[in-house]
Design a protein around this motif. Structure first.
Motif, PDB file in Angstrom:
ATOM      1  N   ILE A 149      10.008 -12.875  -4.765  1.00 29.21           N
ATOM      2  CA  ILE A 149      10.388 -11.630  -5.446  1.00 29.21           C
ATOM      3  C   ILE A 149      11.878 -11.630  -5.762  1.00 29.21           C
ATOM      4  CG2 ILE A 149      10.651  -9.133  -5.120  1.00 29.21           C
ATOM      5  CD1 ILE A 149       8.066  -9.260  -3.423  1.00 29.21           C
ATOM      6  N   ALA A 150      12.696 -11.975  -4.764  1.00 25.02           N
ATOM      7  CA  ALA A 150      14.144 -11.941  -4.945  1.00 25.02           C
ATOM      8  C   ALA A 150      14.621 -12.977  -5.957  1.00 25.02           C
ATOM      9  CB  ALA A 150      14.839 -12.141  -3.605  1.00 25.02           C
TER      10      ALA A 150
ATOM     11  N   PRO B 232      14.343  -1.582  -3.299  1.00 29.24           N
ATOM     12  CA  PRO B 232      12.974  -1.318  -2.809  1.00 29.24           C
ATOM     13  C   PRO B 232      11.965  -1.122  -3.932  1.00 29.24           C
ATOM     14  CG  PRO B 232      14.587  -0.035  -1.569  1.00 29.24           C
ATOM     15  CD  PRO B 232      15.315  -0.630  -2.723  1.00 29.24           C
ATOM     16  N   ALA B 233      12.356  -0.401  -4.982  1.00 25.30           N
ATOM     17  CA  ALA B 233      11.434  -0.164  -6.101  1.00 25.30           C
ATOM     18  C   ALA B 233      11.091  -1.470  -6.815  1.00 25.30           C
ATOM     19  CB  ALA B 233      12.047   0.839  -7.078  1.00 25.30           C
ATOM     20  N   ILE B 234      12.083  -2.340  -6.984  1.00 23.60           N
ATOM     21  CA  ILE B 234      11.833  -3.637  -7.635  1.00 23.60           C
ATOM     22  C   ILE B 234      10.863  -4.471  -6.807  1.00 23.60           C
ATOM     23  CG2 ILE B 234      12.881  -5.820  -8.329  1.00 23.60           C
ATOM     24  CD1 ILE B 234      15.441  -4.239  -8.971  1.00 23.60           C
ATOM     25  N   ALA B 235      11.056  -4.499  -5.497  1.00 22.56           N
ATOM     26  CA  ALA B 235      10.193  -5.305  -4.636  1.00 22.56           C
ATOM     27  C   ALA B 235       8.745  -4.855  -4.714  1.00 22.56           C
ATOM     28  CB  ALA B 235      10.699  -5.251  -3.196  1.00 22.56           C
ATOM     29  N   ARG B 236       8.527  -3.546  -4.754  1.00 24.35           N
ATOM     30  CA  ARG B 236       7.149  -3.030  -4.791  1.00 24.35           C
ATOM     31  C   ARG B 236       6.439  -3.380  -6.091  1.00 24.35           C
ATOM     32  NH1 ARG B 236       9.671   1.429  -2.144  1.00 24.35           N
ATOM     33  NH2 ARG B 236       9.892   2.512  -4.151  1.00 24.35           N
ATOM     34  N   MET B 237       7.160  -3.621  -7.166  1.00 23.49           N
ATOM     35  CA  MET B 237       6.543  -3.944  -8.453  1.00 23.49           C
ATOM     36  C   MET B 237       5.715  -5.222  -8.385  1.00 23.49           C
ATOM     37  SD  MET B 237       9.690  -3.171 -11.076  1.00 23.49           S
ATOM     38  CE  MET B 237       8.928  -4.278 -12.282  1.00 23.49           C
ATOM     39  N   PHE B 238       6.056  -6.127  -7.490  1.00 22.58           N
ATOM     40  CA  PHE B 238       5.422  -7.445  -7.435  1.00 22.58           C
ATOM     41  C   PHE B 238       4.160  -7.475  -6.572  1.00 22.58           C
ATOM     42  CE2 PHE B 238       9.708  -8.413  -8.745  1.00 22.58           C
ATOM     43  CZ  PHE B 238       9.629  -9.558  -9.499  1.00 22.58           C
ATOM     44  N   LEU B 239       3.856  -6.403  -5.894  1.00 17.96           N
ATOM     45  CA  LEU B 239       2.859  -6.481  -4.824  1.00 17.96           C
ATOM     46  C   LEU B 239       1.688  -5.532  -5.039  1.00 17.96           C
ATOM     47  CD1 LEU B 239       5.481  -6.550  -1.965  1.00 17.96           C
ATOM     48  CD2 LEU B 239       4.071  -8.490  -2.681  1.00 17.96           C
ATOM     49  N   ASP B 240       0.550  -5.946  -4.502  1.00 12.24           N
ATOM     50  CA  ASP B 240      -0.638  -5.100  -4.467  1.00 12.24           C
ATOM     51  C   ASP B 240      -0.574  -4.257  -3.191  1.00 12.24           C
ATOM     52  OD1 ASP B 240      -3.091  -3.908  -4.442  1.00 12.24           O
ATOM     53  OD2 ASP B 240      -4.247  -5.783  -4.489  1.00 12.24           O
ATOM     54  N   PRO B 241      -0.521  -2.914  -3.306  1.00 10.38           N
ATOM     55  CA  PRO B 241      -0.415  -2.073  -2.101  1.00 10.38           C
ATOM     56  C   PRO B 241      -1.564  -2.265  -1.129  1.00 10.38           C
ATOM     57  CG  PRO B 241       0.041  -0.796  -4.085  1.00 10.38           C
ATOM     58  CD  PRO B 241      -0.483  -2.118  -4.534  1.00 10.38           C
ATOM     59  N   ALA B 242      -2.712  -2.727  -1.632  1.00  7.16           N
ATOM     60  CA  ALA B 242      -3.868  -2.913  -0.753  1.00  7.16           C
ATOM     61  C   ALA B 242      -3.747  -4.153   0.130  1.00  7.16           C
ATOM     62  CB  ALA B 242      -5.146  -2.993  -1.583  1.00  7.16           C
ATOM     63  N   ASP B 243      -2.839  -5.073  -0.214  1.00  8.66           N
ATOM     64  CA  ASP B 243      -2.658  -6.280   0.588  1.00  8.66           C
ATOM     65  C   ASP B 243      -2.057  -5.882   1.937  1.00  8.66           C
ATOM     66  OD1 ASP B 243      -1.576  -8.695   1.754  1.00  8.66           O
ATOM     67  OD2 ASP B 243      -1.790  -9.629  -0.220  1.00  8.66           O
ATOM     68  N   PRO B 244      -2.652  -6.304   3.052  1.00  7.41           N
ATOM     69  CA  PRO B 244      -2.134  -5.901   4.371  1.00  7.41           C
ATOM     70  C   PRO B 244      -0.709  -6.382   4.653  1.00  7.41           C
ATOM     71  CG  PRO B 244      -3.849  -7.567   4.596  1.00  7.41           C
ATOM     72  CD  PRO B 244      -3.879  -7.114   3.177  1.00  7.41           C
ATOM     73  N   GLN B 245      -0.262  -7.416   3.954  1.00  7.33           N
ATOM     74  CA  GLN B 245       1.085  -7.932   4.184  1.00  7.33           C
ATOM     75  C   GLN B 245       2.117  -7.360   3.214  1.00  7.33           C
ATOM     76  OE1 GLN B 245      -0.079 -12.235   4.031  1.00  7.33           O
ATOM     77  NE2 GLN B 245       0.953 -12.349   6.003  1.00  7.33           N
ATOM     78  N   SER B 246       1.683  -6.503   2.292  1.00  4.93           N
ATOM     79  CA  SER B 246       2.586  -6.054   1.233  1.00  4.93           C
ATOM     80  C   SER B 246       3.776  -5.269   1.764  1.00  4.93           C
ATOM     81  CB  SER B 246       1.820  -5.210   0.206  1.00  4.93           C
ATOM     82  OG  SER B 246       1.318  -4.030   0.790  1.00  4.93           O
ATOM     83  N   ALA B 247       3.581  -4.439   2.791  1.00  5.09           N
ATOM     84  CA  ALA B 247       4.686  -3.629   3.317  1.00  5.09           C
ATOM     85  C   ALA B 247       5.786  -4.517   3.905  1.00  5.09           C
ATOM     86  CB  ALA B 247       4.168  -2.660   4.378  1.00  5.09           C
ATOM     87  N   ALA B 248       5.390  -5.539   4.650  1.00  6.82           N
ATOM     88  CA  ALA B 248       6.380  -6.442   5.246  1.00  6.82           C
ATOM     89  C   ALA B 248       7.105  -7.245   4.169  1.00  6.82           C
ATOM     90  CB  ALA B 248       5.699  -7.383   6.234  1.00  6.82           C
ATOM     91  N   VAL B 249       6.346  -7.707   3.173  1.00  8.92           N
ATOM     92  CA  VAL B 249       6.955  -8.470   2.075  1.00  8.92           C
ATOM     93  C   VAL B 249       7.927  -7.594   1.299  1.00  8.92           C
ATOM     94  CG1 VAL B 249       6.510  -9.705  -0.074  1.00  8.92           C
ATOM     95  CG2 VAL B 249       5.008 -10.060   1.888  1.00  8.92           C
ATOM     96  N   ALA B 250       7.539  -6.350   1.006  1.00 12.33           N
ATOM     97  CA  ALA B 250       8.399  -5.448   0.248  1.00 12.33           C
ATOM     98  C   ALA B 250       9.698  -5.153   0.992  1.00 12.33           C
ATOM     99  CB  ALA B 250       7.660  -4.150  -0.052  1.00 12.33           C
TER     100      ALA B 250
END
Length: 485
Positions: free
Chosen positions: A303-304, A365-383
């Protein structure tokens, strides 16, 4: 009425008086000329970046593993593309200086047109030669990645991407060579529109291949290969149909090897390739280092790096415009104009990256969330980790912008060997070792790797800027000491 030549047109004496002091007018004219040239180049770069960015987003929607594997694959792909890419970029200063020489009085059109054609053909041959060993390594990329300590499952997925994407490399390098020709002619818009078309093609094609066709990571590699081949073919057609460009006969007898000019391309281009390999390689090494910290760290790095690479496309385009502007001035026997062109470009690049630094720090934070599926269990840690890395990336935006623009200006002087040594020292001698040290033993983890990247970029920026200052000033002073000066 007396006329005075200026880059980008002519100005009569009355207009000169209205325009204000000569020095201020010259700098303003150069800034406008650089922006006119850089604008389409920047948009072309952003379009090419959008190809990888959209695929990263799509793979992130597929799964965290797909995103991580895609990141490893793209990192290795571009690291091994660096030699061919650098040789393709070597065409630009040769083409620009040949076009600049065409502005000198008494220079026959046939001579400088032939020089442009020889430089273009030789660069195409050089790229073809360099890509052969690259293909051999990419075909066995899973083994390469495993040897570098990556997870075997991710390495296998990454190989699916690289084996497909590698067939687009000749298209990409050929496109870069022809884009350099268009920049030297100060008509870069055709490359921009072709790149826009590639993005428009790639997005639905990648989606179809990744999801409905069920090819996943392999589908992303196929899509990027098709887009790169399409860009080259489209640009060839446009050049062959243009009345002005046809006179260069760039593709006539392209099978003939021009030994002397091929050697010149390698002399100028290998150090450029070295800089590209060192810079891309340090970020590739950072991606591999992220593998030590797990899948979440690799995905956050993806993402970065994709975001930072998108902002980097603008100063990179300004640097490519600086190569053309400086090369045109040098070819026309105007070192003072070359000096002005380089400093204007550095100022424009620094101003843009200062704005991007503020944007990244405040919206991470907003940019990081753009790349991820919220339903993925690892998305919060990745974001969360991705946002932290984006804020660190914001801190080194200025250094990143200044180093690439200064390198582009030096390239216009055909000064490429010493900048390569600067890159080796800054990225690999200091930046990466420092980052790995504080990551592994300083307890900073993935954040430490990115801090090291920032330190390396800042050092390289300072060294590039000082060298540009010295060489450009020396050339201008030489003119001042001459009788004509």
């Amino acid at each position: 009425m007396r006329t005075v030549p200026v880059y980008g047109g002519r100005m009569d004496a009355g207009s000169m008086a209205a325009a204000g002091p000569p020095v201020r007018r010259d700098w303003r004219a150069e800034a406008l000329a650089t922006l006119r040239l850089a604008g389409p180049i920047v948009l072309t770069n952003l379009s090419q970046m959008a190809l990888a960015l959209t695929e990263t987003i799509l793979l992130g929607r597929l799964s965290t593993d797909a995103l991580a594997a895609g990141m490893l694959a793209v990192s290795l792909h571009f690291a091994l593309l660096a030699p061919g890419f650098g040789l393709a970029l070597a065409a630009a200063p040769l083409q620009a200086q040949a076009c600049g020489a065409g502005r000198l009085p008494g220079v026959a059109a046939r001579g400088w047109v032939r020089a442009v054609r020889r430089a273009t053909r030789a660069a195409l041959w050089a790229c073809a030669i360099m890509l052969l060993p690259t293909w051999a390594l990419l075909w066995e990329s899973a083994g390469v990645l495993r040897a570098l300590g990556q997870d075997p499952a991710l390495a296998a997925l990454a190989q699916d991407y690289t084996r497909a994407a590698m067939f687009g490399m000749p298209g990409f390098c050929g496109f870069v060579v022809l884009r350099g020709f268009l920049a030297a002619m100060e008509r870069p818009a055709a490359a921009m529109w072709v790149a826009f078309g590639a993005v428009a093609l790639n997005l639905p094609l990648a989606w179809l291949l990744i999801f409905p066709a069920g090819l996943g990571v392999l589908g992303a590699g196929l899509a990027i290969a098709i887009a790169n081949i399409g860009m080259l073919l489209a640009l060839v057609v446009l050049i062959r149909r243009d009345r002005v460009f046809r006179r260069f006969r760039l593709f006539g007898r392209v099978w003939r090897v021009d030994g002397p000019r091929l050697r010149e391309v390698f002399v100028v281009g290998l150090p450029i390739a070295g800089v590209m390999l060192l810079e891309i390689g340090v970020f590739t090494a950072a991606a591999f280092a992220m593998g030590w910290f797990g899948t979440v760290a690799v995905a956050a790095h993806a993402i970065a790096i994709q975001t930072a690479s998108a902002t980097f496309m603008v100063p990179m385009g300004i640097g490519q415009a600086a190569t053309a502007r400086v090369g045109l001035a040098i070819g026309a026997g105007d070192p003072r104009g070359a000096q002005r062109a380089g400093w204007v470009a550095v100022t424009l690049g620094a101003a843009f990256m200062a704005t991007m630094a503020l944007l990244l720090v405040t919206t991470a934070p907003a940019i990081a969330r753009m790349f991820l599926d919220p339903a993925d269990p690892q998305s919060a840690a990745v974001a969360a980790l991705g946002a932290t890395l984006l804020m660190i990336a914001g801190a080194f935006q200025m250094g990143d912008g200044i180093q690439v623009v200064a390198a582009g200006a030096l390239r216009g002087l055909k000064d490429t060997r010493v900048p390569m040594l600067f890159a080796a020292l800054g990225y690999w001698g200091i930046g990466l070792p420092f980052g790995l040290l504080v990551a592994r033993y300083g307890g900073l983890g993935p954040q430490g790797v990115w801090i090291g990247l920032g330190v390396g970029l800042a050092l390289v920026a300072g060294m590039m800027l000082l060298r540009w200052r010295r060489l450009s000033a020396a050339a201008a002073q030489e003119v001042s000491r001459s009788p004509a000066g």
